[in-house]
Design an enzyme around this catalytic site. Structure first.
Site, PDB file in Angstrom:
ATOM      1  CG  ASP A 115      40.804  32.588  41.999  1.00 37.29           C
ATOM      2  OD1 ASP A 115      41.770  33.274  42.369  1.00 37.29           O
ATOM      3  OD2 ASP A 115      39.847  33.049  41.354  1.00 37.29           O
ATOM      4  CD  GLU A 118      44.875  35.384  47.154  1.00 38.03           C
ATOM      5  OE1 GLU A 118      45.276  35.137  46.011  1.00 38.03           O
ATOM      6  OE2 GLU A 118      43.700  35.214  47.514  1.00 38.03           O
ATOM      7  CG  ASP A 176      41.384  39.315  40.105  1.00 37.12           C
ATOM      8  OD1 ASP A 176      41.522  38.279  39.442  1.00 37.12           O
ATOM      9  OD2 ASP A 176      40.738  39.361  41.159  1.00 37.12           O
TER      10      ASP A 176
END
Length: 884
Positions: A481, A484, A557
């Protein structure tokens, strides 16, 4: 802003056709910019299977420009192009097959790609080729006439602040030590007005015109609770665009990992068609034309033109370049239960027990960041998870798995082995001054591993070894997770573009690849810990072209609102078309508390999507499937059980994705390429070629409008077995109990006869074949089977690949791939034939050895469904059922 100052018009680039060189690999020539006289090197090649590649780089750059590594599975095999015409200002290149021609016009420079005389695509026809060549910093330049002019220009530019050498973003300063290096090119797609792709964003399936000034943005960002209908990029980027018209699908793959913007404009243009009359007067007709402009912050122009001509050809072409979807372990296609966070070992056991108590199947329970010792990955909270190995042994006995989160940021703490080792080896991304880049993330002050470095990836993969990752076992899998990468308090919550990676490349060059590399290293680590025997499961939030080779992705999300359920369908279809079949959206919505009806509807949708996980935020109320009253528990149980019964079909589809690059979940137009009414449909989809699924996404819906495409198609209600009258647009009544699912005539779907507690409990459960007849009373389908977890299907050919054919009232089972050998004791117990015209008099089953037995059957006059029971026919043998 700099590229946008260049407006459509005559390009200032001219091709120097006397510089053409031809080799077996490619055709090369130079182009020159009429004003700044900079030479660019153009390289064109044809790759087998109707792919063309165009590369443009500086002929002699000040330093090497970034070329994306590791995304292509290998250097593509090229085919020789031939010069079929060369005259003043024109160069025509022909492909080996002579189906395709590339016409290069010298002045202004443009390239036209023709198929059998028809122009499919042209490049630089709007004159928007843009290439900022690398220059020494202003302070290093010698005063020449050209430089004086440049200095004069740069002072003008300063006033307009075009961010050539530095750029401010809020309180952040981005120092561009190598100056401007932006590249761009326009493409015109002739006859196309439906374009798709370039995930990821919360947008419609069909890409829209961007004339309102908002370009589609490919820049991986952590966007919590992302807005719906926004062209801003979110967690992942695949720079692949597909264009479709009834007789052709084409693709543009723009291989660039820096920030990229895509502008789209569709218009009608007049086309002259010669009439058949003797006078020869030409008629005008309006044909669509879509212009696509790609703009990237840096790198080179490296673009692949995927010429189809079908959508399935384009999917194969893209997979030929970037790889196919990894075949997932079977358990990962089951249901996953996740929350930020399950508190401790007791909580995990209680949730696990809850599934058994309520008779709901599930395969995997997940642990978020709170399971670690102070957000230090590869560790456990010593109070809450005192004996993680014992907890996993408990789950293993229940035939279930555990997934834990492992993020890329590493807590700055000299006593934390992972940090001190990485620091000692110089494995962190650096800031522009050469110090370890530090940013804030979950653990507080953190450093970020430089996954672009192969040595770091190897070291990271080693961290998953059982002896290193204390408390881990072989039922533990991984979730990447925040990759990015997410940097709290960073510009746009990510890493600064002037941070420095391996080989001195700036972050701006590699940004969109960061998560791709972490997932690659993680998957490698899981494979290596099993000495190459077991398939990994890795879910990643950030992704790029080629991420399909390493595992699954999800849409990030989302929020517990109806609009997010609705938009999840086009989002997943877009990701699927970009090569990543293993994708899903958090069931129920990650943020907030879904009302029971929304949760139920989301489970029903998720059950027919590739990755199926319920997930929620720590701020939200607990929402295990049994917490919403008996009625809702019952409906959710039924949705999850339907998923488990469907697993043989789903697993077969994943095998097709793995071997033939066919998306598991696909838009209607892919299956019905000639039906214009399907081109914009995004509220229903095909699961493989046999099932049409229409999730209910409106609150308190009493009916939904469904499109059953194809006047020559037959469709059956998947649950009630009845044939649908007249395909087309139908109003289908719905209750809360289920969603509309239809089986397409002409298909055979393999199912399990019942659901088990998890996939591993279901190995020996018998099969049912659901045979749906088409207008010719025929049907065909497949079943793929292996051990569900190892690489033996690959290394030892331990698999079964069966084909089922219904023709002239005979259902036969035969082998699709003779090279595969896998023994199973499983049998086909039941066959249901939908659309069988009349009640048979008797039915017999014969096996390969000539043994014949009579079959018990029932026939439903109302639905024309014929059910054959107690068959006990071996899955791994050839046999026939004759219906008389």
């Amino acid at each position: 802003r700099r590229q946008k100052r260049l407006h459509p018009g005559r390009s200032l680039y001219r091709a120097l056709l006397d510089s053409v060189t031809l080799s077996d690999e490619n055709v090369k020539f130079q182009i020159i910019h009429e004003d700044n006289k900079v030479l660019l090197q153009v390289e064109i090649c044809e790759i087998e299977s109707n792919i063309f590649r165009l590369k443009i780089d500086e002929a002699s750059p000040l330093r090497a420009r970034y070329k994306v590594p590791d995304v292509l599975t290998k250097e593509p095999t090229t085919q020789r192009l031939f010069i079929s015409q060369k005259e003043a200002g024109i160069l025509v290149l022909s492909s080996v097959s002579e189906d395709y021609k590339l016409q290069v016009t010298a002045n202004p420079f443009q390239v036209e790609l023709q198929s059998k005389g028809e122009t499919v695509l042209s490049m630089n026809s709007n004159g928007l080729l843009y290439f900022e060549h690398l220059q020494p910093p202003p302070s290093d330049r010698k005063p020449t006439a050209e430089n004086k002019e440049a200095a004069h220009d740069s002072s003008k530019e300063k006033q307009e602040d075009l961010g050539l050498w530095q750029e401010k973003f809020g309180r952040f300063l981005d120092i561009k030590s190598h100056g401007p290096s932006s590249v761009g090119l326009d493409f015109s797609l002739h006859g196309f007005d439906h374009v798709y792709g370039i995930p990821q964003r919360t947008e419609a399936l069909l890409l829209k015109n961007t004339s309102d000034g908002d370009a589609y943005r490919l820049y991986n960002l952590d966007v919590f609770g992302h807005k719906i209908h926004d062209k801003i990029g979110i967690y992942g980027s695949v720079p692949l665009l597909l264009a479709h018209k009834p007789n052709r699908t084409s693709g543009i793959f723009w291989l660039n990992s820096s920030e990229t913007l895509v502008d789209i404009s569709t218009k009608a243009v007049a086309e002259h068609t010669p009439s058949g009359s003797a006078a020869g007067t030409a008629k005008q007709r309006a044909v669509p034309l879509t212009d696509v402009r790609w703009m990237s912050e840096s790198g080179i122009i490296d673009v692949f033109l995927l010429m189809g001509p079908t959508a399935f050809d384009v999917f194969k072409q893209f997979a030929q370049l970037t790889g196919t979807q990894a075949l997932p372990p079977l358990f990962s296609l089951g249901y996953h239960q996740c929350r930020w966070n399950y508190e401790d070992e007791q909580d995990v056991k209680a949730v696990d027990a809850g599934f058994d108590e309520h008779d709901i199947p599930y395969d995997v329970i997940w642990l978020d960041i709170e399971h670690t010792d102070g957000k230090r990955y590869f560790t456990w909270d010593k109070e809450k998870f005192q004996n993680p190995r014992k907890m996993q042994e408990y789950l293993r006995k229940k035939k279930r798995k555990l997934v834990v989160i492992v993020d890329p940021h590493i807590k700055v703490d000299p006593t934390y082995t992972l940090y001190s080792q990485a620091k000692g080896k110089g494995y962190f991304v650096k800031d522009r001054n050469g110090q370890d880049f530090e940013g804030i993330c979950w653990p507080g002050s953190s450093c970020y591993l430089d996954f672009t470095n192969p040595e770091v990836r190897k070291w990271y993969a080693d961290q998953f070894a059982f002896k290193t990752y204390k408390g881990s076992t072989n039922i533990l899998f991984v979730w990447n997770d925040m990759n990015e990468p997410s940097v709290f308090k960073g510009a746009e919550l990510t890493m600064q573009k002037d941070a420095v990676h391996y080989n001195n490349w700036e972050h701006r060059e590699v940004h969109n690849l960061y998560g791709f590399y972490q997932q690659m290293a993680t998957a490698e680590g899981l494979i290596r810990r099993s000495s190459g025997k077991e398939r990994p499961f890795v879910l990643t939030r950030s992704f790029f072209a080629g991420s399909q080779k390493y595992g699954a992705v999800w849409t990030g999300d989302n929020t517990a609102e109806w609009g997010y359920l609705k938009i999840s369908i086009p989002m997943l279809l877009t990701i699927s078309m970009a090569g990543i079949s293993f994708c899903g959206a958090d069931v129920g919505g990650f943020i907030g508390d879904p009302e029971p009806e929304l949760l139920v509807r989301w489970y029903q949708a998720g059950a027919y999507q590739p990755f199926f996980r319920g997930h929620s935020n720590m701020e939200s109320k607990r929402r295990e499937p049994w917490l919403f009253g008996e009625k809702n528990t019952q409906i959710i149980r039924e949705a999850i059980r339907q998923r488990y019964v469907l697993l043989p079909y789903l697993y077969t589809l994943f095998y097709r994705a793995h071997t033939a690059a066919e998306p598991v979940m696909r838009p209607l137009w892919v299956e019905f390429p000639g039906k214009i009414e399907t081109f914009g449909v995004e509220n229903e989809y095909m699961l493989g070629n046999a099932l049409l699924v229409h999730p209910v996404t409106e609150q308190e819906a009493k009916a939904v409008i469904v499109l059953l495409p194809g006047s020559e198609e037959i469709w059956y209600d998947f649950r009630k077995f009845k044939r649908m009258e007249d395909p087309g647009i139908l109003k289908i009544p719905v209750t809360l109990e289920n969603i509309p699912v239809f089986q397409r005539g002409g298909t055979v779907i393999p199912l399990k006869t019942t659901a088990g507690k998890s996939t591993e409990w279901m190995i020996d459960i018998s099969y049912e074949l659901r045979v749906a007849l088409d207008t010719e009373a025929c049907a065909i389908g497949e079943l793929y089977l292996d051990d569900g977890h190892s690489f033996q299907y690959l290394h030892k050919k331990q698999f079964l690949y069966r084909k089922f054919t219904f023709h002239k009232n005979i259902l036969s089972s035969s082998c699709t791939d003779e090279s595969g050998q896998y023994h199973t004791t499983c049998v086909v117990e039941r066959v249901i034939v939908l659309g069988f015209g009349q009640q048979p008099t008797f039915v017999t089953a014969c096996s390969k050895d000539g043994k014949e037995k009579e079959v018990i059957f029932t026939y439903d006059m109302k639905t024309s469904a014929l059910t054959l029971e107690n068959l006990a026919l071996s899955v791994d043998a050839d046999w026939e059922i004759c219906i008389n």
